[in-house]
Design an enzyme around this catalytic site. Sequence first.
Site, PDB file in Angstrom:
ATOM      1  N   GLN A 208       0.969  -1.179  -0.008  1.00  0.00           N
ATOM      2  CA  GLN A 208      -0.032   0.034  -0.123  1.00  0.00           C
ATOM      3  C   GLN A 208       0.786   1.299   0.026  1.00  0.00           C
ATOM      4  OE1 GLN A 208      -0.307   2.278   2.794  1.00  0.00           O
ATOM      5  NE2 GLN A 208      -2.106   3.363   2.099  1.00  0.00           N
ATOM      6  N   SER A 209       0.492   2.283  -0.701  1.00  0.00           N
ATOM      7  CA  SER A 209       1.406   3.588  -0.694  1.00  0.00           C
ATOM      8  C   SER A 209       2.815   3.199  -1.318  1.00  0.00           C
ATOM      9  CB  SER A 209       1.225   4.378   0.428  1.00  0.00           C
ATOM     10  OG  SER A 209       1.672   5.679   0.457  1.00  0.00           O
TER      11      SER A 209
END
Length: 504
Positions: A208-209
């Site tokens: 994520q990210s």
Amino acid sequence: MIIPFVLIFISLLEGTYARSFVTVSTTSGSLQGVKQDGGRFAQPPIGLLRWAPPLPFFSNTTQNATAVGPACVQQFAFATASLIEPLFNNPLNPPAEDEDCLFLNVWAPTRSSDASSKPVVFWIYGGSLAFGTGSLPEYDGTSIASNQGIVVVSFNYRTNVFGFPGAPELLIQENNLGFLDQELALEWVRLNIRQFGGDPEKITIMGQSAGGFSVSGLVVRHPIDPPFRAAISFSGASPDNTPSLTPFDSFNNFSTTVGCTEAPGPARLACLRTVSAVDIRAYTNGPLSGSFEPLIDNITTFADNLERIRSGNAARVPLLAGSMQDDGTLFTVGETNLTAFLISEAVTLISAEANETSVIADSFRDLSFLCPTSLWTQAFVQSGISHVYRYDYGAVFSDFQAFPNAGAWHSTELPEFFGTFNASTATPDQVTLSKTFQTAIANFIKNPNRSPAPNWPEYVPGNNTQTLARLAYNNNVEIGNFVQAVTSDSQDAPCAVWNTFLDF
């Protein structure tokens, strides 16, 4: 030393939380672990190994894997630390930090009469490549492993100046140390995951990210025989990269400030290796620090990611990727000056009537998350890869509203996926969505060649198809209704402008 840990699920299933021990034989020796503990996956990157590629450890002796390792040394940018650190560093019990931090964690479901090896998810945390750790309670793999029958692996990799120094003293191919840590951790999993009931041929990389950007990097640098069979990117896809004109400035300024004033070279590097990690953290978290980012080395990081995908020069694996409805709100808290933030041509494409604060947030979302995801999923489809799934996540819950106008903000899908939301404040819809979302993503991990949920079609770009999956909009949280397929490019109007900066 490479010492992972095992999470014992049989004691959970029997209703006891006793410290039951287990021993697993690996290339790092026989590893003795207990419930919710962990160990190393590489030699400590300290002393002469500071700013050196990670070194594996092979052993045939018994290793103690009963203590959770610390996070790597964190950097929270001075200007935003008061907001970001409480949100992402477990404020009630922040993890210990240490330069000796390369630890790996494994959650394995109880062995059953089914002797088949389980699919594996290899989790890469976010944090702008500046902070983050695999040991945060939010990333606990208990729920996924026990409810979905999946082996969950998390680990630490070096960040900020320790992981991406941008140091002229180092070989260009040895500057992106955090990515090399990720590669070594993945190789360890390939070698050893069978001992935990996992199948090394069924690994899905997921992040994520900045973890999503890391997934992108793994996809692009493994065009042949990738060490994974599928990829998942939550709010993080790396478009084309522009080489920095001043790649060494942050490291040079850091060196001078901490007292190593020699010219760049071996003497300065030797001086810097004697500076304590505590003093380095004080600098990187102070008002004078710059940011430390990957260098384009054409080994771990490339400038032409999208062209590599389109031409087939990347891992040809199924992809699930998406972004949040409000991915930009966190990063634009307090921003009110639209003129200072973006060019007026982009504003008219986003919304002619929205207030300036929302336009700023939406613009950040589009440039950093939505449009890169659009480009990546398009490129995968254009290259002829089947089984591409794109989503837009819209669930908003009151106990996640950590700042004004937060909405479905960056990272709020993670407690839902991991099942680590606050049960004391969660609504029934939140509890249901967690089960639904976790099941859908787990379905992809188990079999990336079929739809992860009812009504979720394979992604086909354009305005003549309806294959973009809007997830959990309008309080739809059941497995049968949480996907609403809409026009495939319905979110992408602003990308007409932003793609000129993202796709060279």
